[in-house]
Design a protein around this motif. Sequence first.
Motif, PDB file in Angstrom:
ATOM      1  N   LEU A  82      17.441 -93.817  15.427  1.00 33.10           N
ATOM      2  CA  LEU A  82      18.078 -94.636  16.630  1.00 33.10           C
ATOM      3  C   LEU A  82      16.970 -94.777  17.766  1.00 33.10           C
ATOM      4  O   LEU A  82      16.186 -94.124  17.725  1.00 33.10           O
ATOM      5  N   ASP A  83      17.125 -95.903  18.219  1.00 36.26           N
ATOM      6  CA  ASP A  83      16.219 -95.930  19.861  1.00 36.26           C
ATOM      7  C   ASP A  83      17.183 -96.723  20.893  1.00 36.26           C
ATOM      8  O   ASP A  83      18.419 -97.082  20.274  1.00 36.26           O
ATOM      9  N   MET A  84      16.727 -97.163  21.913  1.00 35.46           N
ATOM     10  CA  MET A  84      17.689 -97.655  22.905  1.00 35.46           C
ATOM     11  C   MET A  84      18.143 -98.953  22.602  1.00 35.46           C
ATOM     12  O   MET A  84      19.453 -99.306  22.786  1.00 35.46           O
ATOM     13  N   ARG A  85      17.406 -99.722  21.904  1.00 35.95           N
ATOM     14  CA  ARG A  85      17.980-101.048  21.301  1.00 35.95           C
ATOM     15  C   ARG A  85      18.963-100.954  20.162  1.00 35.95           C
ATOM     16  O   ARG A  85      19.747-101.716  20.276  1.00 35.95           O
ATOM     17  N   THR A  86      18.679-100.035  19.318  1.00 36.73           N
ATOM     18  CA  THR A  86      19.728-100.176  18.227  1.00 36.73           C
ATOM     19  C   THR A  86      21.001 -99.222  18.636  1.00 36.73           C
ATOM     20  O   THR A  86      22.263 -99.205  18.360  1.00 36.73           O
ATOM     21  N   LEU A  87      21.142 -98.565  19.617  1.00 34.90           N
ATOM     22  CA  LEU A  87      22.012 -97.885  20.419  1.00 34.90           C
ATOM     23  C   LEU A  87      23.032 -98.878  20.557  1.00 34.90           C
ATOM     24  O   LEU A  87      24.425 -98.618  20.686  1.00 34.90           O
ATOM     25  N   ILE A  88      22.731 -99.713  21.427  1.00 28.90           N
ATOM     26  CA  ILE A  88      23.789-100.909  22.009  1.00 28.90           C
ATOM     27  C   ILE A  88      24.126-101.877  20.872  1.00 28.90           C
ATOM     28  O   ILE A  88      24.998-102.679  21.206  1.00 28.90           O
ATOM     29  N   GLY A  89      23.684-101.514  19.534  1.00 28.50           N
ATOM     30  CA  GLY A  89      24.350-102.486  18.422  1.00 28.50           C
ATOM     31  C   GLY A  89      25.650-101.604  18.271  1.00 28.50           C
ATOM     32  O   GLY A  89      26.405-102.389  17.151  1.00 28.50           O
ATOM     33  N   ASP A  90      25.972-100.567  18.485  1.00 26.30           N
ATOM     34  CA  ASP A  90      27.165-100.023  17.953  1.00 26.30           C
ATOM     35  C   ASP A  90      28.084 -99.574  19.325  1.00 26.30           C
ATOM     36  O   ASP A  90      28.087 -98.327  19.614  1.00 26.30           O
ATOM     37  N   PRO A  91      28.745-100.205  20.015  1.00 33.07           N
ATOM     38  CA  PRO A  91      29.286 -99.726  21.264  1.00 33.07           C
ATOM     39  C   PRO A  91      30.433 -98.819  21.139  1.00 33.07           C
ATOM     40  O   PRO A  91      30.427 -98.063  21.864  1.00 33.07           O
ATOM     41  N   ASP A  92      30.999 -98.862  20.012  1.00 30.60           N
ATOM     42  CA  ASP A  92      32.194 -97.889  19.899  1.00 30.60           C
ATOM     43  C   ASP A  92      31.686 -96.459  19.550  1.00 30.60           C
ATOM     44  O   ASP A  92      32.542 -95.628  19.908  1.00 30.60           O
ATOM     45  N   ASN A  93      30.460 -96.121  19.214  1.00 30.98           N
ATOM     46  CA  ASN A  93      29.824 -94.790  19.265  1.00 30.98           C
ATOM     47  C   ASN A  93      28.609 -94.710  19.806  1.00 30.98           C
ATOM     48  O   ASN A  93      27.816 -93.606  19.509  1.00 30.98           O
ATOM     49  N   ILE A  94      28.639 -95.477  21.076  1.00 37.50           N
ATOM     50  CA  ILE A  94      27.583 -94.976  21.941  1.00 37.50           C
ATOM     51  C   ILE A  94      27.121 -93.682  22.412  1.00 37.50           C
ATOM     52  O   ILE A  94      26.286 -93.261  22.421  1.00 37.50           O
ATOM     53  N   ALA A  95      28.207 -92.935  22.925  1.00 42.64           N
ATOM     54  CA  ALA A  95      28.234 -91.477  23.005  1.00 42.64           C
ATOM     55  C   ALA A  95      27.613 -90.674  21.913  1.00 42.64           C
ATOM     56  O   ALA A  95      26.666 -89.914  22.335  1.00 42.64           O
ATOM     57  N   ALA A  96      28.306 -90.694  20.954  1.00 43.98           N
ATOM     58  CA  ALA A  96      27.719 -89.961  19.714  1.00 43.98           C
ATOM     59  C   ALA A  96      26.477 -90.163  19.430  1.00 43.98           C
ATOM     60  O   ALA A  96      25.683 -89.261  19.244  1.00 43.98           O
ATOM     61  N   ASN A  97      26.120 -91.337  19.413  1.00 43.71           N
ATOM     62  CA  ASN A  97      24.678 -91.907  18.913  1.00 43.71           C
ATOM     63  C   ASN A  97      23.649 -91.412  20.009  1.00 43.71           C
ATOM     64  O   ASN A  97      22.562 -91.305  19.597  1.00 43.71           O
ATOM     65  N   LEU A  98      24.236 -91.771  21.122  1.00 44.75           N
ATOM     66  CA  LEU A  98      23.234 -91.233  22.302  1.00 44.75           C
ATOM     67  C   LEU A  98      22.713 -89.546  22.102  1.00 44.75           C
ATOM     68  O   LEU A  98      21.710 -89.284  22.336  1.00 44.75           O
ATOM     69  N   TYR A  99      23.996 -88.743  22.204  1.00 44.40           N
ATOM     70  CA  TYR A  99      23.753 -87.571  21.738  1.00 44.40           C
ATOM     71  C   TYR A  99      22.626 -87.153  20.772  1.00 44.40           C
ATOM     72  O   TYR A  99      21.581 -86.360  20.591  1.00 44.40           O
ATOM     73  N   ALA A 100      22.832 -87.763  19.637  1.00 47.13           N
ATOM     74  CA  ALA A 100      22.119 -87.662  18.445  1.00 47.13           C
ATOM     75  C   ALA A 100      20.841 -88.091  18.525  1.00 47.13           C
ATOM     76  O   ALA A 100      19.822 -87.531  18.426  1.00 47.13           O
ATOM     77  N   TYR A 101      20.497 -89.297  19.199  1.00 46.00           N
ATOM     78  CA  TYR A 101      19.182 -89.722  19.857  1.00 46.00           C
ATOM     79  C   TYR A 101      18.319 -88.689  20.598  1.00 46.00           C
ATOM     80  O   TYR A 101      17.140 -88.288  20.325  1.00 46.00           O
ATOM     81  N   ILE A 102      19.006 -87.861  21.497  1.00 45.22           N
ATOM     82  CA  ILE A 102      18.499 -87.019  22.437  1.00 45.22           C
ATOM     83  C   ILE A 102      17.912 -85.959  21.859  1.00 45.22           C
ATOM     84  O   ILE A 102      17.013 -85.360  21.878  1.00 45.22           O
ATOM     85  N   GLN A 103      18.918 -85.388  20.555  1.00 44.84           N
ATOM     86  CA  GLN A 103      18.545 -84.336  19.748  1.00 44.84           C
ATOM     87  C   GLN A 103      17.314 -84.296  18.746  1.00 44.84           C
ATOM     88  O   GLN A 103      16.705 -83.430  18.553  1.00 44.84           O
ATOM     89  N   GLY A 104      17.118 -85.825  18.584  1.00 51.39           N
ATOM     90  CA  GLY A 104      16.000 -86.019  17.695  1.00 51.39           C
ATOM     91  C   GLY A 104      14.528 -85.753  18.480  1.00 51.39           C
ATOM     92  O   GLY A 104      13.422 -86.019  17.670  1.00 51.39           O
ATOM     93  N   PHE A 105      14.527 -85.675  19.577  1.00 49.98           N
ATOM     94  CA  PHE A 105      13.260 -85.344  20.409  1.00 49.98           C
ATOM     95  C   PHE A 105      12.811 -84.072  19.835  1.00 49.98           C
ATOM     96  O   PHE A 105      13.655 -83.212  19.808  1.00 49.98           O
ATOM     97  N   SER A 106      11.306 -84.000  20.232  1.00 45.17           N
ATOM     98  CA  SER A 106      10.686 -82.693  20.001  1.00 45.17           C
ATOM     99  C   SER A 106      11.163 -81.898  21.348  1.00 45.17           C
ATOM    100  O   SER A 106      11.863 -82.389  22.336  1.00 45.17           O
ATOM    101  N   GLU A 107      10.730 -80.474  21.330  1.00 47.13           N
ATOM    102  CA  GLU A 107      11.464 -79.614  22.274  1.00 47.13           C
ATOM    103  C   GLU A 107      11.148 -79.863  23.741  1.00 47.13           C
ATOM    104  O   GLU A 107      12.192 -79.702  24.427  1.00 47.13           O
TER     105      GLU A 107
END
Length: 611
Positions: A82-107
């Motif tokens: 995911l990135d911020m542009r793909t996040l807005i392609g799925d409005p119904d799952n925006i919260a879960a996807n945003l959590y997952a995106y943050i967890q994908g970053f390095s420490e």
Amino acid sequence: MNQQALSAFIWSVADLLRGDYKQADYGKVILPFTVLRRIDCVLAPTKQAVLAEFEAKLAAGVNPDPFLFRKAGQTFYNTSKLDMRTLIGDPDNIAANLYAYIQGFSEDVRDIFERFEFATQIDRLAKAKLLYQVTEKFARVDLHPDKVSNMQMGQIFEELIRRFSELSNETAGEHFTPREVIRLMVNLLFVEDDDILSKPGVVRTIYDPTAGTGGMLSIADEYIIEHNDKARLVMNGQELNPESYAICKADMLIKGQDVSNITFGNTLSEDGHADAKFDYMLSNPPFGVEWKKVEKDIRAEHEQKGFNGRFGPGLPRVSDGSLLFLMHLISKMRPAADGGSRFAIVLNGSPLFTGGAGSGESEIRRYVLENDLLEAIIALPTDMFYNTAISTYVWVLSNRKPAHRKGKTQLIDGTLFWQKMRKSLGSKRKEIGDADIVTLTRLFGNFTEAQIATLFDANGKEVGRRMVHKGEFQPLPPEGGKIKLAPLSRIFPNDAFGYRTITVERPLRDEQGNIVVGTRGKAKGQPQADSALRDTENVPLSESVANYFAREVLPHAKDAWVDEEKTKVGYEIPFNRHFYVFQSPRPLEQIDSDLKQVTGRILQMIGELSA
């Protein structure tokens, strides 16, 4: 998009938050989303390469970290598809996807968003049905460094934080320093260091114990790159405010700095760089903020470690911790034998003179001056800071003074060097122009005494100013006008700021007027002191106590003496006194003439009313 338009666009997110968030809480959403979008844009060009490398290394059973850093071309990465542009392609799952995106970053990046408490804001925005709208708004902004430079990004963060701090009534001076003040401090820091300004391959360390969003460190880095792009500054800092720390860490990440050098916590009670020494240091500690919360730790270090700790010289009063930061920086100075250090710190007026002889403040000043650490103090104009209009001063300290500065301290009155801002920002109504920064830097670098000559025409209107260095002829006044001279730069021996506080005793007398003498021990046969007549005098260090006493005391009290056991040495820097220019009052005849004219007008008006 320029900086003002960009910060206005980001600020427009507040329109979405209004009603669901208090104004003081807007920053809890806007700041982390701004950082997220900045990092998202930085990683965008290498996104696919990082994902491919991640899959390959997982399949091979190899630790992917070093390979992902290399592929990303940064000291951080993200393994989410995911990135911020793909996040807005799925409005119904925006919260879960945003959590997952943050967890994908390095420490290090995850730590930034933990400091922001971003997960809490995601939940809150989702419940308010605002998460998609806010994410979509930020996804439309391009914050890649090619579009928005690091310097612009820093200014945007500072502008946003300034607005949020105004809304939440933060402590004066707590957040950050105006850019032109930092530029002046950086100029003063490097003006005499030819190595870092000219030699290729030079590496130096710089430290800010009150790093805020990293503005001071960033401007120092920009200055070095401008003057010597083959030199490198290794940045170090510590910050107490979680949001400012997160922004600073994000900025350092994008600059390729080692973010482990940016630590979180209270510098005074939890030194994040214990035993470390630095080449250069900059700081703008909070003005007049008490240190009662950390008093126990600081007093313990002072009493147990003494001069082996940071606070050996003494402790200031609990109501103002400015001088604690000064001592902290002194403890971080590299030994002179290893090249020494120089630092600049912004302080309010209190550390110059608060506290009499023997007090903690006086003992700290004594330590600084008797160890010949103070190079200069520059008074800044008032109304320079966003949250306060008080008088402020830049102190420059070094343990590697050049020979011509040894044993001396320079005071510079920079209060005249400002221009009015087109639009006030909070309490900030003035700014120091580029030419003024050059002038003040030269005054410091040249280490000469100087005066400012103000020229007035025949009508008393100011028509110009000229700087007059020691040994130069002053300019001639305009025809029919006059000239006013005022000190601008003054140089003093260090002991000029020192004094002895002597206790003057007078004898105790009985009802018949006879002197009462002691009957026991050391006091036997000696006149007893009358505590009601006891007084103190301050004698400059440059003068003999005996001579002062004979001249100033004995002619008025022939039976007085000095109790030498009570003598204390003190230091103060009465800055304003050294730059005061006496202006004689107008002639009495002129004042009488003006009064008669005013009285005449009043009588005429009364007469017209009665008619």
